[in-house]
Design a protein around this motif. Structure first.
Motif, PDB file in Angstrom:
ATOM      1  N   GLN A   1      -2.516   5.964   8.211  1.00 26.81           N
ATOM      2  CA  GLN A   1      -1.682   5.187   9.129  1.00 26.81           C
ATOM      3  C   GLN A   1      -1.662   5.805  10.524  1.00 26.81           C
ATOM      4  O   GLN A   1      -1.734   5.098  11.517  1.00 26.81           O
TER       5      GLN A   1
ATOM      6  N   PRO B   1     -11.539   4.757  -4.387  1.00 23.39           N
ATOM      7  CA  PRO B   1     -11.886   3.412  -3.913  1.00 23.39           C
ATOM      8  C   PRO B   1     -10.689   2.457  -3.988  1.00 23.39           C
ATOM      9  O   PRO B   1      -9.939   2.511  -4.958  1.00 23.39           O
ATOM     10  N   GLY B   2     -10.574   1.664  -2.948  1.00 20.95           N
ATOM     11  CA  GLY B   2      -9.529   0.642  -2.914  1.00 20.95           C
ATOM     12  C   GLY B   2      -8.118   1.182  -3.055  1.00 20.95           C
ATOM     13  O   GLY B   2      -7.264   0.536  -3.635  1.00 20.95           O
ATOM     14  N   GLY B   3      -7.872   2.375  -2.521  1.00 22.92           N
ATOM     15  CA  GLY B   3      -6.521   2.946  -2.565  1.00 22.92           C
ATOM     16  C   GLY B   3      -6.169   3.589  -3.895  1.00 22.92           C
ATOM     17  O   GLY B   3      -5.032   4.009  -4.102  1.00 22.92           O
ATOM     18  N   ALA B   4      -7.158   3.724  -4.796  1.00 19.25           N
ATOM     19  CA  ALA B   4      -6.859   4.258  -6.131  1.00 19.25           C
ATOM     20  C   ALA B   4      -6.423   5.721  -6.087  1.00 19.25           C
ATOM     21  O   ALA B   4      -5.752   6.192  -7.000  1.00 19.25           O
TER      22      ALA B   4
ATOM     23  N   LYS C   1       0.837  -1.216   0.000  1.00 18.57           N
ATOM     24  CA  LYS C   1       0.000   0.000   0.000  1.00 18.57           C
ATOM     25  C   LYS C   1       0.869   1.262   0.000  1.00 18.57           C
ATOM     26  O   LYS C   1       0.471   2.291  -0.538  1.00 18.57           O
TER      27      LYS C   1
ATOM     28  N   TYR D   1      -1.962  10.053   6.801  1.00 16.78           N
ATOM     29  CA  TYR D   1      -3.102  10.305   7.696  1.00 16.78           C
ATOM     30  C   TYR D   1      -3.754   8.984   8.109  1.00 16.78           C
ATOM     31  O   TYR D   1      -4.044   8.771   9.289  1.00 16.78           O
TER      32      TYR D   1
ATOM     33  N   THR E   1      -6.087   6.737  11.394  1.00 14.80           N
ATOM     34  CA  THR E   1      -7.153   5.746  11.222  1.00 14.80           C
ATOM     35  C   THR E   1      -6.696   4.428  11.831  1.00 14.80           C
ATOM     36  O   THR E   1      -7.432   3.787  12.562  1.00 14.80           O
ATOM     37  N   ALA E   2      -5.441   4.062  11.519  1.00 18.03           N
ATOM     38  CA  ALA E   2      -4.879   2.861  12.154  1.00 18.03           C
ATOM     39  C   ALA E   2      -4.214   3.238  13.480  1.00 18.03           C
ATOM     40  O   ALA E   2      -3.827   2.362  14.242  1.00 18.03           O
TER      41      ALA E   2
ATOM     42  N   LEU F   1     -12.773  14.589  -1.511  1.00 19.49           N
ATOM     43  CA  LEU F   1     -13.322  13.965  -2.723  1.00 19.49           C
ATOM     44  C   LEU F   1     -13.475  12.452  -2.591  1.00 19.49           C
ATOM     45  O   LEU F   1     -14.522  11.896  -2.915  1.00 19.49           O
TER      46      LEU F   1
ATOM     47  N   ARG G   1     -11.345  10.370  -0.038  1.00 16.14           N
ATOM     48  CA  ARG G   1     -10.707   9.799   1.164  1.00 16.14           C
ATOM     49  C   ARG G   1      -9.669   8.737   0.810  1.00 16.14           C
ATOM     50  O   ARG G   1      -9.411   7.816   1.585  1.00 16.14           O
TER      51      ARG G   1
ATOM     52  N   GLN H   1     -15.867   7.038  -8.928  1.00 12.05           N
ATOM     53  CA  GLN H   1     -15.662   5.602  -8.752  1.00 12.05           C
ATOM     54  C   GLN H   1     -15.000   4.984  -9.981  1.00 12.05           C
ATOM     55  O   GLN H   1     -14.154   4.117  -9.862  1.00 12.05           O
ATOM     56  N   THR H   2     -15.425   5.472 -11.150  1.00 10.46           N
ATOM     57  CA  THR H   2     -14.937   4.855 -12.392  1.00 10.46           C
ATOM     58  C   THR H   2     -13.566   5.390 -12.785  1.00 10.46           C
ATOM     59  O   THR H   2     -12.707   4.648 -13.235  1.00 10.46           O
TER      60      THR H   2
ATOM     61  N   TYR I   1      -8.943  14.276   0.266  1.00  7.12           N
ATOM     62  CA  TYR I   1      -9.680  13.675   1.392  1.00  7.12           C
ATOM     63  C   TYR I   1     -11.172  13.953   1.249  1.00  7.12           C
ATOM     64  O   TYR I   1     -12.007  13.064   1.469  1.00  7.12           O
TER      65      TYR I   1
END
Lengths: 295, 430
Positions: free
Chosen positions: A259, A245-248, A70, A257, A262-263, A240, A242, A158-159, A238
């Protein structure tokens, strides 16, 4: 002897005058940076046992980075984001705007105002505004436009998430590029252009042989500022996506941020931040060398 | 000179009094307008009873942002005296970090203690055996289905017997109505919801129903974990659940507030609040006659049985560094009162953890919640362990990979295990 005393006095006065700035730099820039480096060698966390008793873990965070897919994904996304929005999008459109605005155009002031408007909206507000334009469903602005041309609407964020954040960041940064490049253009004497025209140079030759070479210091300065500030873009992305999707669209600032907050892994987040700092420094040094400017 | 000294002495005395007066201020963290409204009468009651000032500090509303700010302040040592965690999942880690003061002795000695449901009391107990939070509200999730849509298509509305029956029902809905058959929250954008509002409800009915081992480790390699991901996988691969909206920044909006009211999604997990706030009288897009049109199923077990999984909703705790710990604990007991529980039920739609709420006239008016409150008697729960917040994030990541069709059930389990090991270390994960 008298001169030496005078110089000492001037030096003391300079130190006195500069000391507030130095203190502020120390407190808000140097200390946090050094502390981040320290944190990156610990397992400091915001919650869990490591929050109570953080340990020195040596290079463990950095070694983890090397195997963290990641992290590498965030570096790649950041690279594409910087190249797409700062280097290509903002620069090209900013340069076109700057060249156009040197001419006697109708509605020149309106045109300049439109280009400057994106900077008037705060990052997050701009982000939410773009969400309403790029959202899925038939009511979103962009979907309505494409439907007018008989195309199928989609959820643009998304696309085409990365493309969309590049477009939005380009939109936001054109004004800065335009201002800097306009300043650069204004330093080129008009006599040079006149001489070129008299020698029979066409517009393309004038641009390639005169405008671009004479503007190179300004362009490099712009590239430095733009690349470093784009690496640090956070609020817009962030708001738009965050990072999804899926780290894209997980650019490095979002990854730091995620890490850290959130983690809740402050140590690991700091290690990523240190790497980002080093990358920015390398970029900065490379540009400064390219400009051949003594700093 | 003497006059100057006297003025100085007065100033020092006044300052000392001012400091003492400040010590009698209790700061409470709250987030979301509904939560702040729910606490208003409690705040007034506490101020009157103890002659103190209660300062309610407003925090960001989304749970993730709230926790980020709260944990940052707790780490820095300047957090409010009393605060809540969004769910049980955060509590064990906050205990391990030393942020929460133990309240077991005060809680057990308190006259309201006996009335609490056993499941609430047990959920409040941390892995070290001590109680650190007031378990004042329960989050109880069920599957809500569009009875009208199913009836019209001739599909059974009976309680599904097991997972296979549930999945078959979802497939039948899709086949006969074209609507999506079932939604379980999934993906990173849903935050802890992927775990709290979906995953764990299936897990308690699986072959390996607990994640915490007796030695306080996390066992994420159980067969049940993989099987739960298998349910997600089947729903996604057979297009029985909407996936695209779940990858957006506010994934619940389209499925729950648009598709379900429009009948384009026929069944979804939801909490007790959904009858009131998502589709009922307080909704912006209400479903007419919601209690008749929308029915509920409890979540079936893998091979049978029905499970009412209870979770603590916003358990409150006392900051271990509170200036006046004794006073803060007394205030916490007031927050745990039936009156405050009912106020929260009215404002937010969660279930009071005290059985005594059943006799409260205000709660009786919440006809949608009364049967769910009674069902809490048979509530089951997941044993808590440090690292549950990480597990929640790992489940979010694993289900996102499933949503994007990048992996299968075993791969999703591996994502969860790898993430937990990466964040918590090898020693914390079995």
């Amino acid at each position: 002897m008298v001169r030496s005393t005078y110089e000492k006095r001037v030096a003391r006065q300079l130190l006195l005058i500069l000391s507030p700035s130095l203190l502020l730099l120390l407190a808000f820039v140097i200390y946090p940076a050094v502390y981040s480096v320290y944190l990156s060698f610990t397992n400091e966390a915001l919650t869990g046992a490591a929050a109570l008793n953080p340990r020195f873990v040596g290079l463990r965070n950095y070694s983890r980075l090397l195997h963290d897919a990641k992290f590498w994904n965030s570096l790649l996304v950041t690279f594409l984001f910087v190249v797409g929005s700062a280097i290509i999008g903002q620069f090209v459109l900013g340069l076109i705007s700057a060249i156009l605005l040197r001419r006697d155009l109708a509605f020149k002031q309106l045109f300049s105002s439109i280009i400057l408007l994106p900077n008037a909206a705060p990052e997050v507000v701009a982000g939410f505004m773009w969400i309403s334009m790029l959202a899925g469903g038939e009511n979103a602005t962009l979907s309505r436009i494409v439907m007018f041309f008989g195309m199928t609407p989609t959820d643009w964020l998304q696309t085409f998430p990365l493309t969309m954040i590049i477009v939005v960041n380009t939109w936001r940064g054109i004004a800065t590029a335009m201002i800097l490049l306009t300043a650069g253009l204004s330093t080129i004497p008009s006599e040079v252009y006149e001489a070129a025209r008299m020698d029979g140079a066409n517009p393309s030759q004038i641009f390639r042989r005169i405008t671009l070479p004479l503007m190179m210091p300004t362009i490099l300065l712009y590239m430095l500022i733009s690349a470093v500030s784009t690496i640090a873009v956070f609020g817009l992305v962030y708001a738009l996506t965050r990072g999804g999707p899926g780290g894209a669209t997980e650019v490095i600032s979002i990854y730091i941020y995620n890490q850290s907050f959130t983690a809740f892994q402050l140590g690991y987040g700091a290690a990523v931040a240190v790497v980002a700092l080093v990358i920015s420094l390398i970029l900065g040094i490379a540009y400064v060398r390219a400009m051949k400017v003594q700093v | 000179m003497n006059r100057t000294a006297l003025v100085g002495l007065c100033a020092i005395t006044l300052s000392a009094f001012a400091t003492l007066a400040q010590a009698e201020t209790i700061r409470i963290a709250n987030h979301g307008q509904a939560g702040i409204n729910a606490m208003k009468s409690t705040v007034a009651r506490i101020e009157k009873k103890y002659g103190i000032t209660v300062e309610v500090v407003e925090y960001p509303s989304p749970d993730k942002d709230y926790m980020t700010k709260l944990l940052t302040e707790l780490g820095a040592g300047n957090a409010p005296d009393i605060f809540s965690a969004p769910t049980t999942a955060y509590v064990a880690d906050m205990v391990a970090a030393g942020y929460l003061a133990p309240i077991g002795a005060e809680f057990k000695a308190w006259d309201g203690y006996a009335n609490f449901y056993d499941v609430a009391k047990q959920l409040a107990v941390s892995p070290d055996g001590e109680t650190y939070v007031m378990p004042f509200m329960l989050g109880i999730q069920e599957i809500y289905f569009r009875r009208d849509v199913l009836d019209k298509a001739g599909i059974s509305t009976e309680q599904p017997k097991d997972w296979a029956d549930l999945l078959a029902r979802a497939a039948e809905i899709k086949e006969k109505t074209g609507a999506y058959g079932l939604l379980f929250p999934a993906g990173v954008s849903w935050g802890t919801g992927a775990f709290d509002e979906g995953f764990q409800h299936l897990l308690v009915g699986s072959k390996t129903p607990q994640l915490a081992t007796d030695d306080g480790k996390l066992d994420l390699t159980g067969e049940g974990v993989k099987d739960v991901f298998g349910v997600y996988k089947e729903l996604i691969d057979k297009d029985l659940m909407p996936t695209q909206p779940l990858l957006g920044p506010e994934p619940w909006v389209i499925p729950k507030y648009q598709m379900f009211p429009e009948g384009k999604l026929a069944a979804t997990t939801c909490g007790s609040w959904c009858y009131i706030f998502d589709w009922g009288r307080e909704s912006k897009n209400p479903i007419p006659d919601v209690e008749k049109v929308v029915g509920t199923w409890t979540i079936p077990g893998q091979t049978g049985g029905q499970y009412v999984l209870a979770n603590l909703a916003a358990p409150w705790g006392v900051n271990a560094k509170a200036e006046n710990l004794e006073l803060a604990k007394k205030v916490l007991m007031e927050i745990g009162s039936v009156e405050t529980q009912v106020s929260y039920a009215v404002q937010i739609g969660n279930i009071p953890a005290s059985k005594a709420a059943a006799q409260d006239p205000e709660f009786q008016k919440l006809t949608e919640l009364v049967p769910i409150h009674a069902a809490a008697e048979n509530g089951v729960y997941l044993k808590q362990a440090a690292g549950f917040a990480t597990v929640a994030e790992g489940v979010a990541r694993a289900t996102e990979a499933l949503l994007r069709k990048e992996t299968d059930a075993a791969g999703a389990q591996q994502i969860l295990v790898d993430y937990a090991r990466e964040i918590l270390g090898e020693e914390a994960v079995k």
